[in-house]
Design an enzyme around this catalytic site. Structure first.
Site, PDB file in Angstrom:
ATOM      1  N   LYS A  68      -9.459  10.584 -10.472  1.00 16.70           N
ATOM      2  CA  LYS A  68      -8.147  11.918  -9.922  1.00 16.70           C
ATOM      3  C   LYS A  68      -7.126  10.613 -10.473  1.00 16.70           C
ATOM      4  CE  LYS A  68      -5.024  14.307  -8.481  1.00 16.70           C
ATOM      5  NZ  LYS A  68      -3.316  14.088  -8.884  1.00 16.70           N
TER       6      LYS A  68
ATOM      7  N   GLU B 130      -5.895   2.515   0.803  1.00 15.82           N
ATOM      8  CA  GLU B 130      -4.893   1.571   0.211  1.00 15.82           C
ATOM      9  C   GLU B 130      -3.713   1.736   0.462  1.00 15.82           C
ATOM     10  OE1 GLU B 130      -2.009  -0.494  -0.150  1.00 15.82           O
ATOM     11  OE2 GLU B 130      -2.720  -0.644  -2.847  1.00 15.82           O
TER      12      GLU B 130
ATOM     13  N   GLU C 203       8.961   3.062   4.784  1.00 16.03           N
ATOM     14  CA  GLU C 203       8.882   2.701   3.279  1.00 16.03           C
ATOM     15  C   GLU C 203       9.925   3.904   2.009  1.00 16.03           C
ATOM     16  OE1 GLU C 203       5.368   1.903   0.564  1.00 16.03           O
ATOM     17  OE2 GLU C 203       5.086   3.654   1.239  1.00 16.03           O
TER      18      GLU C 203
ATOM     19  N   CYS D  15       3.397  -1.492  -3.298  1.00 18.74           N
ATOM     20  CA  CYS D  15       2.922  -1.265  -2.457  1.00 18.74           C
ATOM     21  C   CYS D  15       3.467  -2.583  -1.380  1.00 18.74           C
ATOM     22  CB  CYS D  15       2.211  -0.172  -1.665  1.00 18.74           C
ATOM     23  SG  CYS D  15       0.628  -1.668  -2.737  1.00 18.74           S
TER      24      CYS D  15
END
Length: 506
Positions: A191, A267, A399, A302
């Site tokens: 996906k 993750e 973040e 990330c």
């Protein structure tokens, strides 16, 4: 060694691309049952393709095909060398089509073409090849049972695996997942992020050409709340490997609990720190790594350095070096190989990043001061460094996932560790010091899955990648450890006692 073409050549390639507009199910392109989903070039706003997306019905169909081929065994039970040879053939096809894939990745995601050519494509090929080469080199084990029994410990493919990808590294994250998943013999359903579906679809097409059986690798474009959730809740999906936001990662844990308790590997986000102590020997070298770590891929990474924790005695020197280094980082058209920074992924993300800059400007506080940057011109945000004195600032806590670096001043190494660990995240961290003993003590104290010393990086394909705390859960990407999460361990216990001998003893 890869080399760059000219901007004119890359634009010519882009003009002649044939872009997919449907899902890839059971070995062929076919329209999904979901709504039409436009794929937009982040740099120009141009509609590249209108993809007929998928829905829960398509998920059912793909899972059924994946299960059918898995049970049939044409891939799952194939000889390890056969699987290896086919995956290496796929790598050759990726190499042959590397310029097409690089341009497709750039126009789909806004990534600079120089990064796609020099980093993403070579690393994608290397990841798949590395895991392919490992297929026939991972051994089972025997347990120390004594003379009356023999115990084998073997790995078996887990079954049907859902791979949910992010939009910041579409090809590379695809490779990190399909490499070990296919090597183990699983059937995979991919996906891709709704913003970046194109390269995953093209790789699936090349996989069939390489010889991967129909139904072993399928791609379902669509929105997370539809396709992603349907995969997460499906009772016949055995595992989900997800890379993306922590919020969405938590959703997959809920989906697993509500369905078949499938294995979940996450993750997720990061708020990564780089600690620079006063004893560093070459501050310009440090600045080079900080700039690369903070602004590579527009900070949409990330593992990006987003908190720079620097000793007060070298702060001003380091700032001067950072500003000088940023002179070489040009922002603009992603297909121009002279540009290090491209466009942010979409308007919503651009607006989010700009909101942090606007709040800082409006506050006009001495606790948040622009050192450089703070400039945005849709769809580009220019590299920004902000001196932050407030430990509770959103710039420190949240973040941002953009080209924004927060600088925090400390007086001691212990204070630096405390600041670095004061986060919900724990993906990566860096330490810069000339004292190796101090570096090792700090590396041990940092709560992060990867700690680099005197450099920025993520290790290489031999080292596991994943995080502590809310940065990760359930396993690691890369390295031989990645193979563990796509397999089940099985113990086979063989009783070596002879029944006739036992009767004689009695």
């Amino acid at each position: 060694m890869e080399h760059l073409l000219t901007e004119t050549e890359y634009k010519a390639i882009a003009k002649n691309l044939i872009l997919p507009d449907t899902a890839f199910i059971d070995g062929r392109f076919q329209a999904g049952n979901g709504a039409v989903m436009p794929t937009i070039n982040p740099a120009t706003g141009e509609t590249l393709s209108r993809i007929q997306s998928c829905d829960a019905h398509d998920v059912d169909k793909a899972v059924g095909k994946a299960r059918e081929v898995f049970e049939k065994g044409c891939w799952s039970h194939a000889h390890p060398i056969q699987r290896k040879d086919i995956l290496i053939k796929l790598c050759k096809l990726l190499t042959r089509n590397r310029n097409e894939l690089a341009v497709m990745e750039s126009i789909d995601s806004g990534k600079p073409i120089r990064d796609c050519v020099l980093v993403d494509i070579p690393e994608t090929i290397h990841a798949i090849k590395w895991h392919a080469e490992a297929i026939d080199k991972i051994y089972g084990q025997t347990a120390p049972t004594g003379n009356d029994a023999l115990a084998f410990i073997t790995r078996e493919a887990i079954g049907v695996v859902g791979l949910v990808l992010p939009w910041n590294f579409p090809l590379l994250m695809l490779a990190w997942k399909i490499g070990p998943a296919l090597a183990a013999g699983n059937s995979v359903i991919i996906k891709p992020a709704e913003q970046t579906s194109l390269t995953a679809l093209r790789v699936a097409e090349l996989a069939i050409e390489a010889g991967i059986p129909r139904g072993v690798m399928q791609v379902l474009p669509g929105h997370g709340e539809c396709v992603g959730k349907a995969l997460g809740c499906h009772p016949d999906v055995d595992m989900i490997s997800f890379t993306g936001s922590t919020h969405t990662g938590k959703c997959f844990l809920q989906y697993a609990a509500q369905s078949n308790l499938k294995k979940i590997v996450l993750e997720c986000g990061g708020k990564n720190s780089a600690i620079v102590l006063e004893d560093v020997e070459n501050i310009d070298w440090v600045a080079q790594h900080i700039v690369n770590g903070a602004f590579w891929n527009m900070g949409e990474n990330c593992s990006a350095i987003s908190r720079l924790i620097v000793h007060k005695n070298i702060k001003e020197h380091l700032i001067r070096c950072l500003i000088a280094r940023l002179d070489n980082w040009k922002t603009g058209d992603p297909l121009n190989p002279a540009h290090h920074l491209g466009a942010l992924i979409d308007e919503a993300h651009y607006t989010k990043i700009v909101s942090y800059l606007e709040k800082t400007k409006k506050a006009q506080s001495d606790k948040e001061t622009f050192i450089i940057g703070g400039v945005a011109k849709k769809p580009y945000v220019y590299p920004t460094i902000i001196d932050v004195a407030d430990p509770d600032s959103a710039l420190i806590r949240e973040e941002i996932f953009g080209p924004v670096l927060s600088l925090i001043t400390v007086s001691t190494g212990d204070e630096a560790i405390a600041v670095a660990n004061d986060s919900h995240y724990g993906l990566t961290a860096s330490v810069f010091t000339s004292n190796i003993k101090k570096a090792m003590r700090m590396a041990r104290a940092l709560k992060a899955g990867t700690v680099t010393v005197n450099c920025y990086g993520e290790g290489d394909m031999t080292t596991p990648f994943g995080g502590y705390k809310q940065s990760g859960f359930g396993g690691r990407d890369k390295s031989l450890h990645a193979h563990d999460q796509y397999t089940e361990l099985k113990t086979v216990w063989v009783d070596l006692n002879d029944a006739a001998d036992e009767d004689a003893v009695e």
